[in-house]
Structure formats: structure tokens, C-alpha cells
Design an enzyme around this catalytic site. Sequence first.
Site, short mmCIF file in Angstrom:
data_model
loop_
_atom_site.label_atom_id
_atom_site.label_comp_id
_atom_site.label_asym_id
_atom_site.label_seq_id
_atom_site.Cartn_x
_atom_site.Cartn_y
_atom_site.Cartn_z
N LYS A 204 0.78 -1.21 -0.10
CA LYS A 204 -0.16 -0.04 0.13
C LYS A 204 0.84 1.36 -0.01
CE LYS A 204 -4.22 -1.92 0.12
NZ LYS A 204 -3.59 -3.46 -0.16
C1 LIG Z 1 -9.87 -1.75 -0.87
C2 LIG Z 1 -9.14 -2.84 0.29
N1 LIG Z 1 -9.63 -3.11 1.32
C3 LIG Z 1 -9.22 -3.95 2.37
C4 LIG Z 1 -8.20 -4.57 2.05
C5 LIG Z 1 -7.73 -5.49 2.90
O1 LIG Z 1 -6.37 -5.05 3.65
P1 LIG Z 1 -5.34 -6.26 4.08
O2 LIG Z 1 -4.76 -7.21 3.00
O3 LIG Z 1 -4.47 -5.45 4.86
O4 LIG Z 1 -6.18 -7.22 5.23
C6 LIG Z 1 -7.66 -4.27 0.89
C7 LIG Z 1 -6.18 -5.20 0.76
O5 LIG Z 1 -5.78 -5.22 -0.46
C8 LIG Z 1 -8.07 -3.44 -0.02
O6 LIG Z 1 -7.38 -3.42 -1.29
#
Ligand SMILES: Cc1ncc(COP(=O)(O)O)c(C=O)c1O
Length: 470
Positions: A204
Site C-alpha cells: 500500500k
Molecule cells: C480496498 C481494500 N480493502 C481492504 C483490504 C484488506 O487489507 P489487508 O490486506 O491489509 O487485510 C485491501 C487489501 O488489499 C483493499 O485493497
Amino acid sequence: MVLEEQMKNKLALFGGEKAVKSEQGDMFKWPIVTDRHEQSVLRVLRAGQMSGFEVTKEFEKKYAKMLGRKFGLAYNNGTAAILGAMYGLGIGAGDEVISPSLTYWATAAPAYSLGATPVFADVDPDTICIDPKDIEHRITPRTKAVIVVHYAGMPADMDAIMEIADRHNLKILEDCSHAHGALYKGKEIGTFGDAAAFSLMSGKSLAVGEAGILFTDDRKVYERALLFGHYIRHDEITLKELKPFVGLPCGGFKHRMHQLSSAFGLVQLELYPQQMAEIDRAMNYFCDLLDDSAGIRPMRPPKGTKTTKGGWYFPLFKYVTEELEGLSLSKFSEAVTAEGSICNPGCNKPLHLHPLFTTMDVYGHGRPTRIAYLDESRPSEGRDESAKVEQYVESLPVSEGINRRVFGIPWFKHYRPEIIEEHANAYKKVVKNYRALLAEDTEKDGNGSSKAESQIGGYSSFFSSRKNTQ
Ligand SMILES: Cc1ncc(COP(=O)(O)O)c(C=O)c1O
């Protein structure tokens, strides 16, 4: 001389010279790890504080202050932060939450763990964030919240969304996982809704490792989230209605963030504003160079609006095949890639078509999970309940067609004009010589179709399936 000119124009796909010739160095390396990060992480490691929470609390406070929100609560990943935020907001059995279909699954899937149902809306073709015009007619007496995703760094239309939420008394949860530091009309995303959740995983824009964070100004949301998955911090719980339950995580989840990530994150918070400014400059420069090219459109907020893309996570362009005589996106991408640049067709697949959100009985209720907790005492006016399965396979045309209409571009981490110009030249060269590709384009006029779709990130993260960009 003529020969030289011809060689310059000849597409690399057909044996011509590549447009991108320079050594790329650390242009795409992310996150940027410095001695300061290493020292910060080592301090925690050597002190054996990996499972503590003091460094994490420092991280939460610092980030909440930067964002201007009262409470920050860190998580072991963004998915958990979304689940915690949903519980914090009071989403539970039989509730419906409206979510865009075009997003990573973690925006919507955690609703199932609470007995709630995601109801999918289409996205706006310009922002590819949830379309405010497609929200209101989906609201029923069961609707509790709207989840807004600022998709691929682009802020959603918050004025229109907040107005709908106010009128219908709905909660707003912002999923800011793609848009750290982005502004909507001068105000930071993550400060509009009743709660906001960010993924902070390594790909990210604000990359901390496997981690996530929840923000809110509402003490009740914060304390409910603590109760749900942060049992070790129940001494922070003050609300009378929650006090009797302290001591055990009422959700049965353990959401604590790893302190090596917190230590890394503390340094990231200090460096991010400067990194973001450089990315913004680099990406805007690239877009400026290609603003007038046929067939492709930079996707960025209009200039002079004080709306920005922050760290430009997963930067996208639109593809306008009609301007290139129907050349497929997959052929276009093949040619740009051969020039040494980056052009990844597509984005996430729409969620509303996946069986998880239509027919699957995940927990053995004897009916699809999404209607498992359907509360008949709160009917959805005018809807035939028995037809609810079909409701979810309705067409959401923008979400269904978007994978043939957008592509991922290079995500530059540094402002180095010579390198950025080479990448822009790769695109310009392919646009200029697109006719040479038409003859061998087996998918021409199909808007990219099958091959492009097989290349895209699909339902999981596009992160794992892509080279260089993320
Ligand atoms: C739009 C969105 N929401 C939530 C998440 C979830 O995050 P994590 O991968 O840290 O669990 C992601 C991860 O890629 C995402 O792109």
C-alpha cells in the site's frame, strides 16, 4: 538517418528498439527502508516487545493526530480493521450494508462474520468509486451502512454520499486502503465517515507490513471495536453498557498489531508526507505527458479542485478502444510492455458475480449465507424475498465492463523526469503506431475480452499478480 527514424518508430514487439532504455534502479522499490526504520524495528526486537502494545499505541496516537481523528485503533491487517469497524458501528445479524462491487473482497466479506449482508452497488465510470446515483434505490429498512472505497487512490464523491447518508440515517464506513493521504476538496479521506479503515500492508502507499488501522471520533465505536478483538486493552473501556463484558474478546478474534510493524510504521508516518509529495509530482508529470494521447486517459482528479490521489496506489488509466479502431487492451498492453514500460490490463473483478455473494452457504444455515439472517420483521418494501438470490446476479454494467476499460500504469516512487519521459514515450510510440498491431490482434473489437481478463488480478489482490508496479 531514414533507417534510424524507421527503427525508432518500429514497435519493440516487432523487433524495434525499446522506448525504455535506462536502468530503473529503485524507481519502483516499495516500501523505502532506511536506517531509521531498521533502528526502530531493532529496538523493539531487542527489547522482546513484539507482542506488546505500547509502541502500537504510540503509532495509533501519532496517526490519529496526523489525520485529525479522535481515536485510532491498530490491527493485524486491514481486513480485521474493517471487521472491527463494522462491529464498532453496530452492524449485526440481518443488517444490510451497501458496498461497491468493484473492490477487493475485504471491503464487504467481513459483513458475513457478523450475520450481515453486503448489497452491491455499481461504480461511477469516472471515479470508479461507488456511484451515489446507484445507492438510494438499494436502501431498505434493513440497511445500516454504506461502505465507501476510495478506489485506486481516487476519492469517492463524498458530498453526494454524505447527503444520502444523512437523509436516510445511515452509517458511513470509509475503506481507505487505496488512498492514504488523498484529499477530497481539501479534506483528508478517512475523516468523512463515522469510521474509516485502512490497510497498511506492504504494497500500500503507506506501507507498514501486515497491518491495518481503524479511525473514528465516536467513543462508542472505538470501545465496541476494543471489546470485539482487543481483549488485552479492555481497561480502556469506560462505557457502562460494555463494562460487564470486558476480559474476553466478544467477537472471538485477536486483532492486535505486531509491534515490529508498529515500530516500522512510526518512521513511515514521518516520511510519508514527503514521499507522497514526490510520488504526486512524478505521477502528475507522467499524466501531463500523456494527457493528449488518443485511446488513453489519465485517471486523476480534475486540476484545481483540491482533490488529490495521495500516494497514487494502483494508478490507472482508462482505455478508449474506439479511438484506436477497436484495438484490444491486451494487444495494446503487450506492445507497451515490449517497449519496457508497465501496462497491466484490468483491476479487481466485480464481487456481485462471485458465488460467495450469491449462492454459497458458508456456515451451514441451509440457505445462502447472504440471506441467512434475513429478518422478516424488517421487510424490504416492494421486494420479493424469495427472489433475493437473483437480485444479486443483476447487472452492474460499469463494474462488469471495467476490466476491459482500465489498465495499471507505472507507479513511480521518485520524480526522475528522464525515466518518466521514457515510459511516456513507450505509450506514445504504441499509440502512434497502433495500426501496425491491428492485423495480428485476434481480439480486436472485443474490447480486450478473454485474454485481458485472464491477466487481471481477479478477486484477490492485484498485488500478487503484477510485476514492478506494486
Ligand atoms: C480496498 C481494500 N480493502 C481492504 C483490504 C484488506 O487489507 P489487508 O490486506 O491489509 O487485510 C485491501 C487489501 O488489499 C483493499 O485493497
